[in-house]
Design a protein around this motif. Structure first.
Motif, PDB file in Angstrom:
ATOM      1  N   ALA A 172       0.825  -1.211   0.000  1.00 16.31           N
ATOM      2  CA  ALA A 172       0.000   0.000   0.000  1.00 16.31           C
ATOM      3  C   ALA A 172       0.859   1.260   0.000  1.00 16.31           C
ATOM      4  N   ALA A 173       2.123   1.153   0.415  1.00 19.67           N
ATOM      5  CA  ALA A 173       2.976   2.335   0.582  1.00 19.67           C
ATOM      6  C   ALA A 173       3.148   3.153  -0.693  1.00 19.67           C
ATOM      7  N   PRO A 174       3.539   2.548  -1.821  1.00 20.95           N
ATOM      8  CA  PRO A 174       3.731   3.389  -3.018  1.00 20.95           C
ATOM      9  C   PRO A 174       2.449   4.048  -3.504  1.00 20.95           C
ATOM     10  N   ILE A 175       1.297   3.413  -3.273  1.00 26.20           N
ATOM     11  CA  ILE A 175       0.027   4.022  -3.666  1.00 26.20           C
ATOM     12  C   ILE A 175      -0.260   5.242  -2.797  1.00 26.20           C
ATOM     13  N   LEU A 176      -0.018   5.113  -1.497  1.00 19.54           N
ATOM     14  CA  LEU A 176      -0.207   6.255  -0.605  1.00 19.54           C
ATOM     15  C   LEU A 176       0.715   7.401  -0.984  1.00 19.54           C
ATOM     16  N   GLY A 251      -1.804  -2.461 -12.095  1.00 18.52           N
ATOM     17  CA  GLY A 251      -1.277  -1.408 -12.958  1.00 18.52           C
ATOM     18  C   GLY A 251      -1.041  -0.112 -12.209  1.00 18.52           C
ATOM     19  N   VAL A 252      -1.983   0.237 -11.328  1.00 16.23           N
ATOM     20  CA  VAL A 252      -1.804   1.426 -10.497  1.00 16.23           C
ATOM     21  C   VAL A 252      -0.576   1.265  -9.613  1.00 16.23           C
ATOM     22  N   LEU A 253      -0.432   0.101  -8.990  1.00 13.94           N
ATOM     23  CA  LEU A 253       0.703  -0.153  -8.112  1.00 13.94           C
ATOM     24  C   LEU A 253       2.020  -0.035  -8.871  1.00 13.94           C
ATOM     25  N   THR A 260       5.243   7.197 -12.072  1.00 14.76           N
ATOM     26  CA  THR A 260       4.581   7.689 -13.282  1.00 14.76           C
ATOM     27  C   THR A 260       3.072   7.746 -13.136  1.00 14.76           C
ATOM     28  N   TYR A 261       2.567   7.541 -11.938  1.00 15.25           N
ATOM     29  CA  TYR A 261       1.110   7.500 -11.764  1.00 15.25           C
ATOM     30  C   TYR A 261       0.485   8.877 -11.966  1.00 15.25           C
TER      31      TYR A 261
END
Length: 403
Positions: A172-176, A251-253, A260-261
């Motif tokens: 979850a860290a990179p999404i946050l 893909g989001v992760l 690049t999100y």
């Protein structure tokens, strides 16, 4: 449709079935103050989102909230964050009465002053009152562990052998980090809600209620199509998106890890126990889509009362544009930031009203929930984690090796 990402939680033990007329285990803390206290003591060991780092960015800034059923505050001392229970070690008066502020750690009852380590080193006429120096008295505030990540501050009560925040967040860290980068402008609002925190948290995990509860906003286009909904589980945590593709959450992760999100479509990340971050489209102007992110927490106050704490921040949009387009982007984002809180409060008030209704009949909940596997599966995941955490808290600590 439903995917587990790495590090799933171990299977939760099955709670005993309620006896005739007994409240079901999952709802017991919503009707029994003793069960609520035990639950909060257990969950106080879990890393919990408390505030934005921007709210305690300056030396001396502090923020008061609740953790594990106790009042706590977080304060910055130079380049360090510290957290303490909000109770003076002298006569147990709260150190902080307001929601946030800036200044020294001084109790208003007798002017006891504490340093960055929580030690009472400024005690008026200590030699006459106690016959010793302040340091010899050994009075101190009870600490909590605090750590900041991606513009978010997390805390927990000290727990021997507890995991690191990095391990707790996992994938979850990179999404946050993409959704809640430090330095973004934000608007905060809060309100008390006469409902248990779990009812309120469940709503953030429920995609079945939108037509009935939000008919003019999220439900205006009718019910979601199961084929358009993707859920993913990240250990204790979960995510939801309506983005297309075979595995859009993956893909989001991947994009978040690569840096690049860019915001697209609707995305929600929930961290156990009380954190939610929802990214949503607000408006499209001159070919550019603008997004906002709402960070949300329902802080448990009592078995039948919670505090809604919400932060609206600018969403991660495409790279800055040069010249007048860039000026327009900044202006548009400010306009969005003024408009979105009105609609956010409205949607949250609609959710809160439903949960208040559940609270009214909490003592009559004697069965498990009939969760839809298409639209409410994340509530089931949450309840598995909840049962696991409460069971783990009941286990005796392993003996520590001799020093």
């Amino acid at each position: 449709m439903f995917r587990d990402h790495p590090a799933p939680m171990p299977a939760a033990p099955n709670p005993p079935a309620p006896g005739p007329g007994e409240v079901a285990a999952w709802a017991r803390a919503a009707s029994d103050p003793a069960a609520f206290a035990a639950e909060q003591q257990a969950l106080g060991r879990v890393w919990t989102f408390l505030c934005l780092d921007a709210e305690v960015a300056e030396d001396g800034q502090w923020f008061r909230t609740d953790l594990g059923g106790r009042s706590v505050f977080i304060q910055r001392f130079g380049d360090r964050l510290r957290g303490f229970e909000n109770v003076c070690a002298h006569r147990f008066h709260p150190i902080r009465r307001e929601r946030s502020g800036k200044g020294a750690v001084v109790c208003a009852f007798h002017h006891w002053r504490y340093n960055a380590e929580g030690q009472a080193l400024g005690i008026p006429v200590c030699d006459e009152a106690y016959g010793c120096l302040p340091k010899q008295l050994g009075a101190r505030l009870k600490p909590i562990e605090v750590e900041a990540f991606a513009g978010l501050v997390f805390g927990r009560f000290p727990h021997p052998g507890g995991e690191s925040l990095a391990d707790f967040l996992g994938d979850a860290a990179p999404i946050l980090a993409a959704l809640c980068p430090p330095g973004k402008a934000f608007t905060r609002f809060c309100a008390e809600v006469p409902a248990n925190w779990k009812f309120l948290t469940h709503v953030t995990l429920d995609d079945y209620h939108i037509v009935a509860v939000h008919p003019s906003t999220f439900g205006a286009n009718g019910y979601l199509k199961a084929k358009d909904v993707t859920y993913a589980r990240f250990g204790r945590h979960s995510a939801y998106t309506t983005e297309p593709g075979d595995d859009p959450v993956a893909g989001v992760l991947a994009d978040c890890r690569a840096g690049t999100y860019r915001a697209r479509d609707y995305f929600i990340m929930n961290l156990f126990p009380t954190f939610g971050a929802s990214q949503f489209h607000t408006i499209t102007l001159l070919g550019r889509a603008y997004y906002s992110v709402m960070v949300l927490r329902y802080a448990p106050l009592a078995h039948d009362r919670s505090r809604l704490e919400a932060w609206l921040i600018d969403g991660p949009i495409a790279p800055p544009r040069p010249g007048l387009l860039g000026v327009f982007d900044r202006f548009a984002q400010k306009v969005v930031a003024r408009i979105v809180p009105f609609y956010a409060r409205r949607v949250l008030a609609e959710d809160n009203a439903v949960c208040e209704g559940q609270q009214e009949v909490a003592r009559q909940i004697t069965e498990d929930q009939r969760l839809s596997p298409a639209f409410e599966t994340r509530i089931g995941w949450f309840e598995e984690t909840y049962a696991t955490e409460l069971a783990a808290a009941r286990q005796p600590l392993a003996p520590q090796p001799p020093m």
